[in-house]
Design a protein around this motif. Sequence first.
Motif, mmCIF file in Angstrom:
data_model
loop_
_atom_site.group_PDB
_atom_site.id
_atom_site.type_symbol
_atom_site.label_atom_id
_atom_site.label_comp_id
_atom_site.label_asym_id
_atom_site.label_seq_id
_atom_site.Cartn_x
_atom_site.Cartn_y
_atom_site.Cartn_z
ATOM 1 N N ILE A 271 -6.314 -4.782 -6.997
ATOM 2 C CA ILE A 271 -4.927 -4.850 -7.461
ATOM 3 C C ILE A 271 -4.173 -3.597 -7.037
ATOM 4 O O ILE A 271 -3.035 -3.673 -6.559
ATOM 5 N N ALA A 272 -4.790 -2.431 -7.185
ATOM 6 C CA ALA A 272 -4.140 -1.173 -6.806
ATOM 7 C C ALA A 272 -3.798 -1.154 -5.320
ATOM 8 O O ALA A 272 -2.706 -0.717 -4.933
ATOM 9 N N ARG A 273 -4.707 -1.649 -4.499
ATOM 10 C CA ARG A 273 -4.418 -1.684 -3.059
ATOM 11 C C ARG A 273 -3.277 -2.648 -2.746
ATOM 12 O O ARG A 273 -2.434 -2.373 -1.896
ATOM 13 N N ASN A 274 -3.242 -3.757 -3.448
ATOM 14 C CA ASN A 274 -2.160 -4.719 -3.260
ATOM 15 C C ASN A 274 -0.834 -4.114 -3.710
ATOM 16 O O ASN A 274 0.179 -4.227 -3.021
ATOM 17 N N VAL A 275 -0.849 -3.471 -4.867
ATOM 18 C CA VAL A 275 0.362 -2.844 -5.409
ATOM 19 C C VAL A 275 0.852 -1.741 -4.467
ATOM 20 O O VAL A 275 2.053 -1.603 -4.226
ATOM 21 N N GLN A 276 -0.073 -0.974 -3.926
ATOM 22 C CA GLN A 276 0.279 0.135 -3.041
ATOM 23 C C GLN A 276 1.057 -0.348 -1.824
ATOM 24 O O GLN A 276 1.940 0.348 -1.326
ATOM 25 N N ALA A 277 0.768 -1.548 -1.369
ATOM 26 C CA ALA A 277 1.470 -2.103 -0.212
ATOM 27 C C ALA A 277 2.965 -2.247 -0.474
ATOM 28 O O ALA A 277 3.770 -2.197 0.456
ATOM 29 N N GLY A 278 3.338 -2.383 -1.751
ATOM 30 C CA GLY A 278 4.751 -2.494 -2.108
ATOM 31 C C GLY A 278 5.445 -1.152 -2.269
ATOM 32 O O GLY A 278 6.627 -1.095 -2.572
ATOM 33 N N LYS A 279 4.716 -0.061 -2.072
ATOM 34 C CA LYS A 279 5.238 1.303 -2.175
ATOM 35 C C LYS A 279 5.995 1.543 -3.486
ATOM 36 O O LYS A 279 7.167 1.893 -3.487
ATOM 37 N N PRO A 280 5.311 1.360 -4.618
ATOM 38 C CA PRO A 280 5.968 1.547 -5.916
ATOM 39 C C PRO A 280 6.221 3.032 -6.206
ATOM 40 O O PRO A 280 5.588 3.911 -5.619
ATOM 41 N N ALA A 281 7.133 3.286 -7.130
ATOM 42 C CA ALA A 281 7.409 4.661 -7.553
ATOM 43 C C ALA A 281 6.273 5.200 -8.416
ATOM 44 O O ALA A 281 5.989 6.392 -8.403
ATOM 45 N N MET A 282 5.622 4.317 -9.164
ATOM 46 C CA MET A 282 4.505 4.720 -10.020
ATOM 47 C C MET A 282 3.209 4.731 -9.219
ATOM 48 O O MET A 282 3.120 4.102 -8.169
ATOM 49 N N LYS A 283 2.207 5.405 -9.765
ATOM 50 C CA LYS A 283 0.899 5.418 -9.121
ATOM 51 C C LYS A 283 0.320 3.997 -9.135
ATOM 52 O O LYS A 283 0.323 3.338 -10.173
ATOM 53 N N PRO A 284 -0.179 3.537 -7.987
ATOM 54 C CA PRO A 284 -0.743 2.194 -7.921
ATOM 55 C C PRO A 284 -1.870 1.960 -8.926
ATOM 56 O O PRO A 284 -1.983 0.871 -9.484
ATOM 57 N N ALA A 285 -2.684 2.974 -9.197
ATOM 58 C CA ALA A 285 -3.788 2.805 -10.153
ATOM 59 C C ALA A 285 -3.260 2.543 -11.559
ATOM 60 O O ALA A 285 -3.842 1.752 -12.311
ATOM 61 N N VAL A 286 -2.146 3.185 -11.914
ATOM 62 C CA VAL A 286 -1.550 2.971 -13.239
ATOM 63 C C VAL A 286 -1.009 1.546 -13.340
ATOM 64 O O VAL A 286 -1.229 0.848 -14.334
ATOM 65 N N LEU A 287 -0.312 1.117 -12.313
ATOM 66 C CA LEU A 287 0.206 -0.254 -12.304
ATOM 67 C C LEU A 287 -0.933 -1.268 -12.303
ATOM 68 O O LEU A 287 -0.846 -2.300 -12.976
ATOM 69 N N ALA A 288 -1.998 -0.974 -11.593
ATOM 70 C CA ALA A 288 -3.151 -1.881 -11.562
ATOM 71 C C ALA A 288 -3.755 -2.029 -12.952
ATOM 72 O O ALA A 288 -4.122 -3.131 -13.356
ATOM 73 N N GLU A 289 -3.842 -0.927 -13.694
ATOM 74 C CA GLU A 289 -4.350 -0.999 -15.070
ATOM 75 C C GLU A 289 -3.449 -1.874 -15.930
ATOM 76 O O GLU A 289 -3.933 -2.673 -16.731
ATOM 77 N N MET A 290 -2.138 -1.719 -15.763
ATOM 78 C CA MET A 290 -1.198 -2.540 -16.532
ATOM 79 C C MET A 290 -1.360 -4.014 -16.204
ATOM 80 O O MET A 290 -1.377 -4.857 -17.101
#
Length: 80
Positions: free
Chosen positions: A26-45
């Motif tokens: 999930i974190a790697r997928n989220v990172q592809a969207g270049k979020p402002a938050m850390k991808p690992a934090v968003l992945a946990e959410m």
Amino acid sequence: MNQFAVLPPAAREIVSKNRAFLKDLIARNVQAGKPAMKPAVLAEMVLTFFTGITMEQHLKVSKASMNRKVDDFIKVVRQL
């Protein structure tokens, strides 16, 4: 997940490793969207949300309600 504590140690290890693997994907997928938050934090959410929504399915919530919750959550996450 609400029965996790009563699982045998080997089963808890399998579940924990699987969740860590999912979180990484999930974190790697989220990172592809270049979020402002850390991808690992968003992945946990995301993982926490989907764990909760999975448990909620046992309450016989309507499909429309579940779809709305998922859609709303995704909209919020995309803003982060």
